[in-house]
Design an enzyme around this catalytic site. Structure first.
Site, mmCIF file in Angstrom:
data_model
loop_
_atom_site.group_PDB
_atom_site.id
_atom_site.type_symbol
_atom_site.label_atom_id
_atom_site.label_comp_id
_atom_site.label_asym_id
_atom_site.label_seq_id
_atom_site.Cartn_x
_atom_site.Cartn_y
_atom_site.Cartn_z
ATOM 1 N N ASP A 12 60.576 -18.956 28.902
ATOM 2 C CA ASP A 12 61.098 -19.412 30.563
ATOM 3 C C ASP A 12 61.121 -18.492 31.238
ATOM 4 O O ASP A 12 61.837 -17.617 30.894
ATOM 5 C CB ASP A 12 61.940 -20.454 29.830
ATOM 6 C CG ASP A 12 61.853 -21.532 28.750
ATOM 7 O OD1 ASP A 12 60.964 -22.239 28.383
ATOM 8 O OD2 ASP A 12 63.035 -22.150 28.358
ATOM 9 N N ASP A 245 74.793 -29.173 31.396
ATOM 10 C CA ASP A 245 72.838 -29.371 31.185
ATOM 11 C C ASP A 245 72.529 -30.351 30.208
ATOM 12 O O ASP A 245 72.774 -29.645 29.121
ATOM 13 C CB ASP A 245 72.980 -27.872 31.556
ATOM 14 C CG ASP A 245 71.789 -27.227 31.481
ATOM 15 O OD1 ASP A 245 70.997 -28.378 31.558
ATOM 16 O OD2 ASP A 245 71.113 -26.250 31.222
ATOM 17 N N ASP A 251 66.167 -30.895 21.416
ATOM 18 C CA ASP A 251 65.435 -30.061 20.531
ATOM 19 C C ASP A 251 67.053 -29.855 19.801
ATOM 20 O O ASP A 251 67.052 -29.757 18.722
ATOM 21 C CB ASP A 251 65.207 -29.467 21.509
ATOM 22 C CG ASP A 251 63.939 -29.320 21.679
ATOM 23 O OD1 ASP A 251 63.237 -30.163 21.859
ATOM 24 O OD2 ASP A 251 63.040 -28.599 22.594
ATOM 25 N N GLY A 286 72.084 -23.864 30.079
ATOM 26 C CA GLY A 286 70.900 -23.384 29.250
ATOM 27 C C GLY A 286 70.313 -23.774 27.829
ATOM 28 O O GLY A 286 70.643 -24.941 27.675
ATOM 29 N N SER A 290 73.295 -22.722 24.454
ATOM 30 C CA SER A 290 74.159 -23.886 23.983
ATOM 31 C C SER A 290 74.078 -24.022 22.824
ATOM 32 O O SER A 290 74.561 -25.622 22.965
ATOM 33 C CB SER A 290 73.217 -25.206 24.816
ATOM 34 O OG SER A 290 72.228 -26.086 25.082
HETATM 35 P P1 ATP Z 1 64.993 -32.693 26.366
HETATM 36 O O1 ATP Z 1 63.984 -32.986 26.719
HETATM 37 O O2 ATP Z 1 66.188 -32.641 27.575
HETATM 38 O O3 ATP Z 1 65.561 -32.001 24.866
HETATM 39 P P2 ATP Z 1 65.318 -35.578 25.361
HETATM 40 O O4 ATP Z 1 65.243 -36.603 26.659
HETATM 41 O O5 ATP Z 1 64.332 -35.288 24.235
HETATM 42 O O6 ATP Z 1 66.240 -34.003 25.403
HETATM 43 P P3 ATP Z 1 67.767 -37.134 24.877
HETATM 44 O O7 ATP Z 1 67.491 -38.322 24.327
HETATM 45 O O8 ATP Z 1 68.269 -36.690 26.192
HETATM 46 O O9 ATP Z 1 66.480 -35.751 24.653
HETATM 47 O O10 ATP Z 1 69.049 -36.165 24.438
HETATM 48 C C1 ATP Z 1 69.002 -36.416 23.225
HETATM 49 C C2 ATP Z 1 70.280 -36.890 22.174
HETATM 50 O O11 ATP Z 1 71.555 -35.434 22.801
HETATM 51 C C3 ATP Z 1 70.746 -38.222 22.186
HETATM 52 O O12 ATP Z 1 70.390 -38.765 21.344
HETATM 53 C C4 ATP Z 1 72.807 -37.368 22.247
HETATM 54 O O13 ATP Z 1 72.930 -37.984 21.365
HETATM 55 C C5 ATP Z 1 73.137 -36.362 22.936
HETATM 56 N N1 ATP Z 1 72.856 -36.338 24.131
HETATM 57 C C6 ATP Z 1 72.154 -36.509 25.221
HETATM 58 N N2 ATP Z 1 72.774 -35.969 26.445
HETATM 59 C C7 ATP Z 1 73.693 -36.804 26.524
HETATM 60 C C8 ATP Z 1 75.059 -36.470 27.216
HETATM 61 N N3 ATP Z 1 75.553 -36.851 28.363
HETATM 62 N N4 ATP Z 1 76.660 -36.712 26.709
HETATM 63 C C9 ATP Z 1 76.612 -37.134 25.404
HETATM 64 N N5 ATP Z 1 75.529 -36.831 24.460
HETATM 65 C C10 ATP Z 1 74.506 -36.662 24.848
#
Ligand code: ATP
Length: 301
Positions: A12, A245, A251, A286, A290
């Site tokens: 990145d 963030d 992941d 990050g 994180s």
């Molecule tokens: P990214 O593409 O940014 O890696 P993603 O869209 O693939 O993320 P998400 O479904 O947004 O993944 O998030 C994965 C998991 O992280 C969720 O199932 C939840 O357990 C946790 N999570 C995400 N956002 C939050 C939040 N605001 N508060 C608490 N848990 C969260």
């Protein structure tokens, strides 16, 4: 080994700008940061930090970014024997982030596009010794299909995170994976169904189960995660936190899920731990920066 991640890595290149540049404009950025990313690498780092032995099968370029990526894998305790060098650029992601945290991201897959079924054959003995294969879609689909076939042939469970959504993904060729783990957006794109409510998400996931996918686990951001298979549906709510963030939360979830799945064989427990781990990650800035280590994660709870 515990887990073979067969997938991508990226570097990145983040420029922090006051505002996005106009077309043709040269703009000075007050700050810049270089970080390691790519969905495969992120998931590998999360699982390894939690204590899994992780084998990374991936391709880097023959440029200055390759060393950075290999050093990062090594620093995180990941087996780098199959981080293969390629006559190409490395995968890079130039990113602009403005003052309001809006971002523009360009993904250059570079060497990731060269990860081939032959690379799986080259690492066959090492992959065959793993307890779980973890895949995403930032490498060629033929390689993803070959990895699923390899897992099936060797009786190794396969977790496929179909991200980023790929319009040509052939469900028939991936339905024999053990865990299919999209986020809501990917689920919507794959099934052409609405995913606004949890019931709609359940119905869309059920559609995949009806097509022959065994276990579908949908991550739903702050709404948590939903596990759907032919006999039941299980919802794991997100842990309530103040998010700073959310980049890389998916992941973090998958890396942690993989670790606890291999350790305990208990899907529900792995989802609960992944939910805590991903929530913890969104409270920090990050992506890989994180992700907690085992000591930080367990110690924090
Ligand atoms: P990214 O593409 O940014 O890696 P993603 O869209 O693939 O993320 P998400 O479904 O947004 O993944 O998030 C994965 C998991 O992280 C969720 O199932 C939840 O357990 C946790 N999570 C995400 N956002 C939050 C939040 N605001 N508060 C608490 N848990 C969260």
């Amino acid at each position: 080994m515990d887990i073979a991640v067969i997938g991508s890595n990226m570097v990145d290149l983040i420029s922090y700008v006051d505002r996005m540049p106009e077309q043709g404009e040269t703009l000075a950025a007050p700050d810049f940061q270089m970080g390691c990313g790519g969905k495969g690498a992120n998931q590998a780092v999360a699982a390894s930090r939690l204590g899994s032995d992780v084998l990374m099968v991936t391709r880097v370029g023959n440029d200055i970014f390759a060393k950075n990526t290999i050093d990062n894998f090594a620093k995180n305790g990941i087996d780098t024997r199959f981080v293969l060098e390629t006559e190409s650029t490395s995968g890079v992601a130039p990113i602009f982030v403005d003052k309001d945290s809006n971002n523009s991201i360009i993904i250059v897959l570079g060497a990731n596009e060269k990860l081939s079924p032959a690379d799986i054959d080259a690492a066959a003995d090492e992959i065959a010794a793993c307890k779980l294969i973890v895949l995403q879609l930032e490498v060629p689909l033929e390689t993803v299909y070959a990895a699923i076939e390899f897992g099936n042939a060797h009786d190794i469970p396969v977790l496929l995170n179909p991200a980023p959504a790929h319009p040509d993904l052939d469900i028939e060729r991936v339905k024999s994976c053990t865990y299919f783990m999209p986020n809501e957006t990917e689920l919507a794109l794959l099934t052409s169904k609405p995913v606004d409510t949890i019931e709609q998400i359940r119905e869309a996931a059920q559609g995949l189960v009806d097509q022959g996918v065994k276990d579908v686990i949908v991550t739903m951001g702050s709404r948590g995660a939903l596990w759907v298979n032919s006999t039941f549906t299980k919802e794991i709510p997100a842990v309530r936190v103040e998010a700073k963030d959310t980049t890389g939360a998916g992941d973090a979830f998958i890396g942690c899920f993989s670790h606890y799945l291999v350790k305990s064989g208990d899907v529900e427990k792995a989802m609960a731990m992944a939910s805590k781990y991903a929530a913890d990650s969104v409270t920090k800035l990050g992506t890989q920066s994180s992700y907690a280590t085992a000591a930080e994660f367990v110690g924090a709870r």
